[in-house]
Scaffold this motif. Structure first.
Motif: not given
Length: 399
Positions: A21, A26-27, A29
């Protein structure tokens, strides 16, 4: 074959932060590993063909942040006071319906993350837990209640009474979704919304069911005379502003004339939003309307921004174009599905640090330093001439 529910998590939420992360985005994804495809299609999609949902994300790319040099930033901070509320950062957790579909702890986990990060949680009328249950999960956390006007005024009055009694500090009235077009993406993926009333509305279900429903007459419309039968009208807003025990914010403002009219009616503030692209498919991006709304209402009225925040530079751009603070919706659900309360708190930490980094490189020590002068319009991409795309006489076309 399996009898696994279609919306069941693909993978159970983590009890610790996953590796890899590096950014809040990114969360989004990682969430693909934890949310079943039908539910993910509902979460990430909008209305109709998703044009407005996609426009929200694309709008940020039309602006660039101008770096500045030799600024004294040693006293820098992200503190702000929207509507007199002292906050350490300009991030709020937007109302997202039915968070129990993404994590067993639902809005309770979000409340705990909000308490840990001094973040305002805006609870949806359509939450998976009652507003009282969420308040009990984190009594000291700042929290607001998002309101849909109910068909019967006594039900709306009772929701307001309950919210005030449970310590909610403001009401965010959503006006931009009196009727919604379905998400074709979600329908094709097999998503079906829960049929049962949301827990906050269970006490009123019997009374609402008893309301007479006049049959449509010849030539009547299922939309105008049907779905919009109980849609909010101007007199309903007047009644609410006079009756509410809590300050009232209006969510769903895009047009400057609407903003100007609402500003004269005693609202606490406005939320510039196209409902995440879930209302009118083809509506402009929230960011593209923000500066005009700010110009319409002047510098004093608090404006929140909602629509497409994925990183700290997005937050910076929204603040530069006139927002007092921003709301984070889909990214909240992504982080919740990945790692529960820990994920939501970590996502907020990353967003704040990304904002601080953007501020530092743009020479802004405080939020008051951020303004339109910090941005430049991104140049339009130049398409190569058609001849550049054609193979030369000695070249083979690609396979």
């Amino acid at each position: 074959m399996t009898d696994r529910p279609p919306h069941a998590p693909v993978q159970a939420p983590l009890q610790q932060l996953p590796a890899g992360l590096g950014a809040a985005a990114d969360y989004a994804r990682l969430a693909q590993r934890f949310i079943a495809e039908p539910l993910l299609a509902h979460l990430d999609g909008g209305a109709g063909h998703d044009r407005s949902a996609a426009a929200n994300l694309a709008a940020f790319g039309r602006w660039q942040v101008m770096p500045r040099l030799l600024r004294d930033l040693r006293h820098g901070h992200t503190r702000c006071r929207p509507a007199g509320l002292d906050l350490p950062h300009p991030l709020l957790l937007a109302a997202v319906a039915r968070l129990g579909e993404y994590h067993p702890q639902a809005e309770r986990a979000v409340a705990q993350a909000a308490a840990a990060t001094d973040t305002v949680q805006v609870l949806s009328t359509l939450s998976s837990l009652t507003l009282e249950e969420v308040a009990a999960a984190a009594p000291a956390a700042p929290r607001w209640f998002q309101l849909y006007l109910q068909p019967r005024r006594e039900a709306t009055q009772d929701l307001l009474r309950r919210a005030a009694a449970a310590g909610y500090r403001a009401v965010v009235l959503t006006l931009d979704a009196p009727v919604q077009s379905p998400s074709l993406r979600a329908l094709r993926a097999g998503y079906r919304a829960p049929a049962a009333p949301a827990p906050n509305l269970l006490p009123y279900a019997a009374g609402d069911a008893a309301l007479p429903t006049p049959p449509l007459g010849p030539g009547d419309s299922r939309v105008f005379q049907g779905a919009l039968r109980h849609a909010p009208r101007s007199e309903d807003l007047d009644w609410l502003l006079a009756d509410s025990p809590l300050p009232v914010w209006i969510k769903g403002v895009l047009h400057p004339d609407d903003a100007r009219a609402l500003a004269t009616r005693g609202v606490a503030g406005l939320v510039v939003s196209n409902h995440g692209g879930r209302s009118l498919d083809g509506a402009p991006a929230s960011l593209d309307c923000l500066a005009a709304v700010r110009a319409a209402v002047g510098p004093q009225l608090p404006l929140l921004f909602d629509g497409g925040i994925r990183g700290g530079d997005d937050v910076f751009k929204a603040l530069a174009l006139g927002a007092s603070a921003v709301m984070v919706g889909r990214l909240q659900a992504h982080a919740l599905a990945v790692a529960g309360a820990l994920g939501v708190a970590h996502m907020l930490k990353l967003l704040r640090e990304e904002l601080e980094l953007t501020m530092a490189l743009a020479g802004c020590a405080t939020l008051a330093d951020i303004g339109p002068h910090c941005l430049v319009a991104a140049p339009a991409p130049i398409a190569p001439p058609p001849s550049a795309l054609a193979p030369g006489p000695d070249e083979r076309p690609p396979c």
